[in-house]
Design a protein around this motif. Structure first.
Motif, PDB file in Angstrom:
ATOM      1  N   TRP A 197      24.597  38.468  34.675  1.00  0.00           N
ATOM      2  CA  TRP A 197      26.000  38.056  34.716  1.00  0.00           C
ATOM      3  C   TRP A 197      26.878  39.189  35.234  1.00  0.00           C
ATOM      4  O   TRP A 197      27.799  38.971  36.010  1.00  0.00           O
ATOM      5  CB  TRP A 197      26.490  37.618  33.336  1.00  0.00           C
ATOM      6  CG  TRP A 197      26.071  36.220  33.002  1.00  0.00           C
ATOM      7  CD1 TRP A 197      25.204  35.830  32.014  1.00  0.00           C
ATOM      8  CD2 TRP A 197      26.480  35.025  33.670  1.00  0.00           C
ATOM      9  NE1 TRP A 197      25.039  34.471  32.027  1.00  0.00           N
ATOM     10  CE2 TRP A 197      25.814  33.945  33.035  1.00  0.00           C
ATOM     11  CE3 TRP A 197      27.320  34.758  34.749  1.00  0.00           C
ATOM     12  CZ2 TRP A 197      25.975  32.621  33.433  1.00  0.00           C
ATOM     13  CZ3 TRP A 197      27.484  33.440  35.156  1.00  0.00           C
ATOM     14  CH2 TRP A 197      26.825  32.387  34.502  1.00  0.00           C
ATOM     15  N   ALA A 198      26.562  40.403  34.777  1.00  0.00           N
ATOM     16  CA  ALA A 198      27.360  41.550  35.205  1.00  0.00           C
ATOM     17  C   ALA A 198      27.235  41.736  36.718  1.00  0.00           C
ATOM     18  O   ALA A 198      28.228  41.905  37.422  1.00  0.00           O
ATOM     19  CB  ALA A 198      26.894  42.806  34.475  1.00  0.00           C
ATOM     20  N   VAL A 199      25.992  41.642  37.216  1.00  0.00           N
ATOM     21  CA  VAL A 199      25.772  41.818  38.653  1.00  0.00           C
ATOM     22  C   VAL A 199      26.513  40.741  39.436  1.00  0.00           C
ATOM     23  O   VAL A 199      27.230  41.023  40.400  1.00  0.00           O
ATOM     24  CB  VAL A 199      24.260  41.787  38.980  1.00  0.00           C
ATOM     25  CG1 VAL A 199      24.038  41.651  40.476  1.00  0.00           C
ATOM     26  CG2 VAL A 199      23.598  43.042  38.452  1.00  0.00           C
ATOM     27  N   LEU A 200      26.362  39.481  38.966  1.00  0.00           N
ATOM     28  CA  LEU A 200      27.037  38.378  39.654  1.00  0.00           C
ATOM     29  C   LEU A 200      28.545  38.576  39.616  1.00  0.00           C
ATOM     30  O   LEU A 200      29.244  38.364  40.604  1.00  0.00           O
ATOM     31  CB  LEU A 200      26.681  37.043  39.006  1.00  0.00           C
ATOM     32  CG  LEU A 200      25.325  36.460  39.370  1.00  0.00           C
ATOM     33  CD1 LEU A 200      25.068  35.185  38.587  1.00  0.00           C
ATOM     34  CD2 LEU A 200      25.269  36.167  40.861  1.00  0.00           C
ATOM     35  N   GLY A 201      29.042  38.965  38.457  1.00  0.00           N
ATOM     36  CA  GLY A 201      30.483  39.134  38.290  1.00  0.00           C
ATOM     37  C   GLY A 201      31.022  40.223  39.197  1.00  0.00           C
ATOM     38  O   GLY A 201      32.009  40.032  39.907  1.00  0.00           O
ATOM     39  N   ILE A 202      30.322  41.365  39.196  1.00  0.00           N
ATOM     40  CA  ILE A 202      30.842  42.516  39.942  1.00  0.00           C
ATOM     41  C   ILE A 202      30.646  42.320  41.446  1.00  0.00           C
ATOM     42  O   ILE A 202      31.525  42.595  42.243  1.00  0.00           O
ATOM     43  CB  ILE A 202      30.156  43.820  39.481  1.00  0.00           C
ATOM     44  CG1 ILE A 202      30.520  44.096  38.021  1.00  0.00           C
ATOM     45  CG2 ILE A 202      30.561  44.990  40.351  1.00  0.00           C
ATOM     46  CD1 ILE A 202      29.723  45.211  37.386  1.00  0.00           C
ATOM     47  N   PHE A 203      29.467  41.825  41.841  1.00  0.00           N
ATOM     48  CA  PHE A 203      29.157  41.830  43.261  1.00  0.00           C
ATOM     49  C   PHE A 203      29.365  40.482  43.971  1.00  0.00           C
ATOM     50  O   PHE A 203      29.323  40.417  45.170  1.00  0.00           O
ATOM     51  CB  PHE A 203      27.723  42.319  43.490  1.00  0.00           C
ATOM     52  CG  PHE A 203      27.538  43.744  43.070  1.00  0.00           C
ATOM     53  CD1 PHE A 203      28.166  44.772  43.765  1.00  0.00           C
ATOM     54  CD2 PHE A 203      26.763  44.062  41.973  1.00  0.00           C
ATOM     55  CE1 PHE A 203      28.011  46.088  43.373  1.00  0.00           C
ATOM     56  CE2 PHE A 203      26.607  45.379  41.568  1.00  0.00           C
ATOM     57  CZ  PHE A 203      27.232  46.385  42.271  1.00  0.00           C
ATOM     58  N   VAL A 204      29.550  39.411  43.208  1.00  0.00           N
ATOM     59  CA  VAL A 204      29.790  38.130  43.856  1.00  0.00           C
ATOM     60  C   VAL A 204      31.194  37.623  43.526  1.00  0.00           C
ATOM     61  O   VAL A 204      32.041  37.466  44.399  1.00  0.00           O
ATOM     62  CB  VAL A 204      28.736  37.076  43.457  1.00  0.00           C
ATOM     63  CG1 VAL A 204      29.046  35.752  44.131  1.00  0.00           C
ATOM     64  CG2 VAL A 204      27.344  37.565  43.829  1.00  0.00           C
ATOM     65  N   LEU A 205      31.429  37.410  42.228  1.00  0.00           N
ATOM     66  CA  LEU A 205      32.702  36.831  41.827  1.00  0.00           C
ATOM     67  C   LEU A 205      33.873  37.754  42.165  1.00  0.00           C
ATOM     68  O   LEU A 205      34.886  37.314  42.694  1.00  0.00           O
ATOM     69  CB  LEU A 205      32.663  36.544  40.315  1.00  0.00           C
ATOM     70  CG  LEU A 205      33.328  35.239  39.879  1.00  0.00           C
ATOM     71  CD1 LEU A 205      32.739  34.072  40.637  1.00  0.00           C
ATOM     72  CD2 LEU A 205      33.171  35.061  38.379  1.00  0.00           C
ATOM     73  N   GLY A 206      33.694  39.039  41.898  1.00  0.00           N
ATOM     74  CA  GLY A 206      34.766  40.012  42.158  1.00  0.00           C
ATOM     75  C   GLY A 206      35.220  39.988  43.609  1.00  0.00           C
ATOM     76  O   GLY A 206      36.382  39.726  43.900  1.00  0.00           O
ATOM     77  N   PRO A 207      34.291  40.232  44.535  1.00  0.00           N
ATOM     78  CA  PRO A 207      34.685  40.224  45.949  1.00  0.00           C
ATOM     79  C   PRO A 207      35.281  38.891  46.386  1.00  0.00           C
ATOM     80  O   PRO A 207      36.243  38.871  47.164  1.00  0.00           O
ATOM     81  CB  PRO A 207      33.369  40.493  46.690  1.00  0.00           C
ATOM     82  CG  PRO A 207      32.533  41.215  45.709  1.00  0.00           C
ATOM     83  CD  PRO A 207      32.903  40.683  44.369  1.00  0.00           C
ATOM     84  N   VAL A 208      34.719  37.775  45.897  1.00  0.00           N
ATOM     85  CA  VAL A 208      35.250  36.472  46.311  1.00  0.00           C
ATOM     86  C   VAL A 208      36.688  36.319  45.839  1.00  0.00           C
ATOM     87  O   VAL A 208      37.569  35.880  46.588  1.00  0.00           O
ATOM     88  CB  VAL A 208      34.354  35.315  45.792  1.00  0.00           C
ATOM     89  CG1 VAL A 208      35.046  33.974  45.981  1.00  0.00           C
ATOM     90  CG2 VAL A 208      33.024  35.317  46.520  1.00  0.00           C
ATOM     91  N   CYS A 209      36.951  36.721  44.573  1.00  0.00           N
ATOM     92  CA  CYS A 209      38.323  36.644  44.051  1.00  0.00           C
ATOM     93  C   CYS A 209      39.246  37.533  44.884  1.00  0.00           C
ATOM     94  O   CYS A 209      40.373  37.151  45.209  1.00  0.00           O
ATOM     95  CB  CYS A 209      38.382  37.095  42.594  1.00  0.00           C
ATOM     96  SG  CYS A 209      37.655  35.894  41.494  1.00  0.00           S
TER      97      CYS A 209
END
Lengths: 309, 345
Positions: A28-40
């Motif tokens: 979740w942390a990886v997805l949050g930092i590297f996927v969700l973060g940049p998309v936001c």
């Protein structure tokens, strides 16, 4: 299939429920930092004001989306018309990616079928052979492709040598070269999921069909294809999606004469335009389109499963 | 290509790090690809003990984008072209070099000591200068090449065999020279004509590529290539029968400059490096490699004698004027950006 897995694993799932949730934290942390973060970040940037020569000013603005959809002439002061420039760039990318996907399917499906029908002990060898070229960097492979296809390259030399043609065929810097490049770049993404699906297929079904006087073509169309469809769909998505955003093949093999979505976005961040909000907006539109395609195919899949089950 | 350059830069950095016996700190250099000979960096490390790390870029614009997207504070020096020096100064990305901080500042050639893009050389020193025009393969075409028509309205034998630089600034500047209009025109008729001229010229072009501008000429993929003078000389040395043109309408002149970046983590070492590059012997080694020209006095005795005689370095009597790329204001630039998008849509 999904239901079966859930019922079989439910007892164990209960036992390990707490531990399992905890163990998911890193992903979740990886997805949050590297996927969700940049998309936001992209989403937010796409609604900000552009700063001259790159960067953003923190004032909300719809200018990026306006630029995408409305044409206000060369000087930006004409009454707005529908802007076809970016739509046609998107359409070109979809078309190129679609052609590459079709090419991959036409070559990849028979290949996967062939591998899956070999004796069990030699299949890994074939899969291994398929993956070997992909140990080499994508850039190197694309450049090598250009060397092979060029007017004075081995392919044309061979064709001229055999007397099939008199003068070299121009392949480099054409759309066909881009499609070939994309096809070659992502072929294993087609072969592997289709192979996995065909390997699971119960070939006694084909024998049964043959016993019932189905022709080979009918068997393929009505028995084999529906059974391996999930693998084919997965393969098509895995080839189509990265092809749409690719800019290496269009730049190197297509001569960068026409923007693809990927190169259009790259230009906004790295090129002269320096229009970050517009690059972000184009990325968001691309992302939305891919999501729609994925959701559509997932729904079709669900429908088919329902109908089949 | 870019990734290739990056990994070779990383390899360079590792070698340099290994060679520095007594490390006196570091220097992080952000530089063009294929523009810095390894022996010059090795020599700098040997003389000062400073480890050099180098990352590379392939256009002024991508360098600016990297710096603006959080690259500041990582790099000590970069090597922007003339117009990019003004832009970076305007963006506040450059540090000022105080009087006396550079011992060798007096070595700068007088004609380059007070350029319009950096008055008084307050943040930069010359690296190399040269020209951008185009080269024509003489096996493919025998006629007159001293005209920008070769790029924008080519003879039939060259149509479809032209590689343009994938760089808005270079293409627009050359197109403006071809039409005889200012580079930052605000005249609507001129801009419309420029747009139409480029749309029409595009049918004659095979590709846009900067990274491989030299390779396509050497391999014969392109018979004409928009290219820098040093790259054209290298293409000729690698066996291509190419001639570099100095069109009568004019050509693009440029100067790359080593700039001191704001928030440089190793400011002292950056200044040492700039002083090092102002030594005639050292910058001459760069010139011998890159085959352009140094902006430092006293280099001639260290230069490869064949360089001065190169046809690429000697404009003919009827050559037009060399002009620098101009920096347009925001409103004007927006129109040029639109023309570029129209060209590549």
């Amino acid at each position: 299939m999904a239901a079966g897995a859930a019922s079989g694993g439910s007892a164990r799932a209960d036992t390990y429920k707490d531990a399992r949730g905890w163990l998911l934290l890193p992903s979740w942390a990886v997805l949050g930092i590297f996927v969700l973060g940049p998309v936001c970040m992209m989403l937010i940037y796409s609604f900000l004001t552009k700063e001259f020569r790159g960067g953003v000013i923190w004032e909300p603005s719809l200018a990026a989306y306006d630029q995408f959809f409305f044409d206000r002439g060369l000087f930006g002061d004409e009454p707005p018309k529908i802007e076809w420039t970016y739509i046609s760039i998107f359409w070109r990318s979809i078309w190129q990616a679609g052609a590459a996907t079709l090419l991959s399917l036409l070559i990849g499906f028979p290949t996967a079928y062939f591998i899956a029908t070999r004796p069990e002990n030699v299949r890994p060898v074939w899969v291994f052979l398929i993956t070997i070229p992909y140990w080499v960097n994508l850039l190197i492979r694309t450049v090598s492709m250009k060397f092979l296809l060029r007017d004075q390259g081995p392919l044309n030399d061979f064709l001229i040598g055999t007397g099939l043609i008199d003068s070299p065929i121009h392949i480099v810097n054409t759309n066909f070269a881009v499609q070939l490049g994309l096809f070659y770049s992502y072929l294993p993404f087609m072969v592997l999921p289709v192979y996995a699906a065909v390997e699971r297929y119960n070939f006694s079904l084909s024998e049964a069909a043959a016993d019932l006087y189905a022709s080979k073509w009918t068997t393929l169309r009505r028995i084999v294809l529906p059974a391996v469809k999930p693998g084919v769909v997965a393969g098509c998505i895995l080839v189509f999606v990265p092809s749409m955003g690719s800019f290496l093949a269009p730049d190197l093999l297509g001569g960068a004469k026409n923007f693809m979505i990927g190169s259009l976005i790259e230009e906004q961040f790295k090129g002269n335009a320096g229009n970050w909000p517009f690059g972000a907006a184009a990325s968001m539109i691309l992302l939305t389109m891919v999501l729609i395609i994925l959701m559509f195919s997932a729904r079709q899949q669900a429908k088919a499963d329902k109908a089949g089950g | 290509m870019k990734n290739l350059m990056k990994s070779s830069a990383a390899a360079v950095a590792l070698t340099v790090a290994a060679n520095a016996a007594a490390a006196e700190g570091k220097l992080v250099l952000y530089h063009w690809f294929e523009y810095m000979p390894q022996e010059v960096l090795d020599k700098f490390t040997a003389e000062t003990g400073i480890e050099v790390t180098m990352d590379t870029y392939d256009s002024n614009e991508s360098m600016l984008a990297t710096l603006k997207a959080g690259g500041m504070g990582t790099y000590d020096v970069a090597v922007p072209g003339d117009y990019m020096v003004s832009i970076m100064a305007g963006e506040g990305l450059l540090d000022t070099i105080a009087d006396g901080e550079l011992a060798n500042k007096g070595n700068i050639a007088p004609e380059w000591a007070d350029p319009s893009f950096d008055p008084g050389r307050s943040s930069s020193i010359p690296y190399q200068w040269g020209s951008t025009s185009f080269a024509v393969n003489r096996d493919a075409y025998n006629g007159d090449i001293q005209t920008t028509d070769i790029l924008f309205n080519p003879p039939a034998e060259l149509s479809g065999k032209i590689n343009m630089l994938d760089s808005q600034g270079e293409v627009m500047a050359m197109a403006s020279l071809h039409m005889g209009i200012p580079q930052c025109s605000t005249d609507r008729e001129q801009l419309k004509a420029l747009n139409a001229m480029l749309q029409d010229a595009k049918q004659h072009w095979a590709s846009f590529n900067s990274d491989t501008a030299k390779e396509v000429l050497v391999s014969g993929d392109a018979a004409v290539g928009q290219i820098y003078d040093g790259f054209a000389a290298k293409a000729r040395e690698e066996g291509a029968n190419v001639e570099y043109a100095y069109p009568t309408q004019g050509y693009v002149a440029w100067m790359d400059n080593v700039v001191l970046l704001k928030d440089a983590p190793n400011r002292e070492n950056a200044l040492k490096f700039m002083d090092f590059l102002l030594e005639p012997e050292n910058i001459a080694a760069v010139t011998n490699y890159a085959q352009y020209n140094a902006g430092v006095t006293g280099v001639s005795e260290h230069l490869d004698p064949s360089l001065a005689a190169q046809p690429e370095k000697n404009p003919h009597a009827n050559a037009g004027e060399g002009v620098f790329i101009e920096v347009c204001d925001q409103e004007t630039q927006a129109v040029y950006d639109q023309i570029w998008t129209n060209l590549k849509k």
